[in-house]
Design an enzyme around this catalytic site. Structure first.
Site, PDB file in Angstrom:
ATOM      1  N   ARG A  14      36.979  50.418  40.292  1.00 16.80           N
ATOM      2  CA  ARG A  14      36.444  50.509  38.935  1.00 16.80           C
ATOM      3  C   ARG A  14      37.585  50.424  37.910  1.00 16.80           C
ATOM      4  NH1 ARG A  14      37.145  53.104  34.288  1.00 16.80           N
ATOM      5  NH2 ARG A  14      37.479  55.046  35.409  1.00 16.80           N
ATOM      6  N   HIS A 208      47.209  58.417  34.707  1.00 13.97           N
ATOM      7  CA  HIS A 208      47.843  57.099  34.765  1.00 13.97           C
ATOM      8  C   HIS A 208      49.353  57.293  34.839  1.00 13.97           C
ATOM      9  CE1 HIS A 208      44.473  54.181  33.751  1.00 13.97           C
ATOM     10  NE2 HIS A 208      43.876  55.356  33.835  1.00 13.97           N
ATOM     11  N   CYS A 239      49.617  48.646  33.283  1.00 11.36           N
ATOM     12  CA  CYS A 239      49.471  48.783  31.835  1.00 11.36           C
ATOM     13  C   CYS A 239      50.025  47.555  31.115  1.00 11.36           C
ATOM     14  CB  CYS A 239      50.207  50.031  31.369  1.00 11.36           C
ATOM     15  SG  CYS A 239      50.172  50.222  29.597  1.00 11.36           S
TER      16      CYS A 239
HETATM   17 ZN    ZN Z   1      41.769  55.473  33.732  1.00 10.77          ZN
END
Ligand code: ZN
Length: 303
Positions: A14, A208, A239
């Site tokens: 996801r 993250h 990122c």
């Molecule tokens: Zn996330």
């Protein structure tokens, strides 16, 4: 620490895929999910029920859920943006679903066109849908550690909004460092603060690794009694603003750290490392991250 078994929730299919343009074929998603479950991963967020027109990568989520449901012992969860998505998730047969609630009101308005009051209404509606269907439901307190649009996010506001969700009937929470801004001291403070408002209902950290503090933040969360950590295989979906930085914390590195510390995860690390081949073959050219996969396991390492 006192916690002997930690749940690792794989969110790569996801969160990892969501930020990648190249659509992963449905069969590859299924192979990935099956291989991770076989390696001992007990919970996988397999997709999200956003409108397919907005995110073609997630257009096959219902089919992926149906497949994942056939894997014994696997907890199949999906992200839902709103009540409409929740109804689709229930229909597809998820065991659990979560809704992201942006603690930055600017981010919430920009992303889902809802201020905090409107989001609380949406949460209330999903609580009803989940209860009726007997499906687990969690609220992800997203951008809780800072926002790319607002900058610092008030910790008091996060605690207040968590309390409001609890009052609306939410029984499970995760704290999300959506932007990779968190540091360990902040993790300790915010976990304590939110626990003060909702107690043990705060179970999960979603981190993250944008600035390399992902595993340090895990350790801070572990010390505060967090029992579930989201992670993504190969840190998929790096990122865009930080070249070389992974997206979510890397599942393989997280499992390595926990097992090296004697914390049980139920995951077979060598088997998990092999799952990368499936993802790499399905997404040629897409960077996969992780120190343990690159360096290999230390000589004599015993899980
Ligand atoms: Zn996330």
């Amino acid at each position: 620490m006192g916690v002997s078994m930690i749940l690792i929730s794989e969110v790569g299919p996801r969160d990892g895929l969501q930020s990648i343009d190249r659509v992963m074929p449905t069969e590859a998603k299924k192979a990935w999910i099956a291989a991770e479950a076989a390696a001992g991963v007990r919970e996988i967020e397999v997709g999200s029920f956003v409108p397919p027109s907005l995110l073609p990568q997630m257009a096959d989520t219902a089919e992926v859920v149906a497949f994942a449901r056939t894997i014994p012992g696997l907890n199949v969860v999906a992200l839902v943006p709103n009540a409409k998505g929740a109804a689709r998730a229930v229909e597809a047969g998820v065991h659990g679903m979560s809704i992201p609630f942006s603690m930055s009101e600017t981010h919430s308005i920009k992303n889902v066109r809802k201020d905090h009051a409107a989001m609380l209404d949406e949460v209330r509606a999903v609580v009803g849908i989940a209860a009726e269907a007997g499906v687990k439901f969690a609220v992800g307190l997203s951008t809780a550690f800072g926002c790319t649009m607002e900058g610092p996010v008030s910790e008091d506001a996060v605690v207040r909004l968590a309390a409001a969700c609890a009052e609306a009937g939410v029984t499970e929470f995760s704290l999300s460092d959506t932007t990779g801004y968190a540091n360990p001291a902040q993790v300790r403070r915010l976990v304590k603060g939110v626990r003060g408002a909702v107690g043990e209902r705060l179970t999960t950290l979603h981190l993250h690794n944008t600035r390399g503090l992902g595993l340090a933040n895990v350790l801070a969360g572990l010390d505060e009694g967090i029992t579930t950590f989201d992670a993504s295989l190969g840190g998929l979906g790096g990122c865009p603003f930080a070249p070389g930085a992974s997206g979510n914390i890397v599942t393989e590195d997280l499992v390595f750290m926990l097992q090296a510390m004697g914390v049980e995860t139920g995951i077979d690390l060598p088997a998990l490392l092999k799952v990368r081949d499936i993802v790499a073959a399905a997404l040629p050219g897409e960077p996969l991250y992780g120190f343990t996969p690159d360096a290999g396991l230390p000589l004599g390492f015993a899980a």
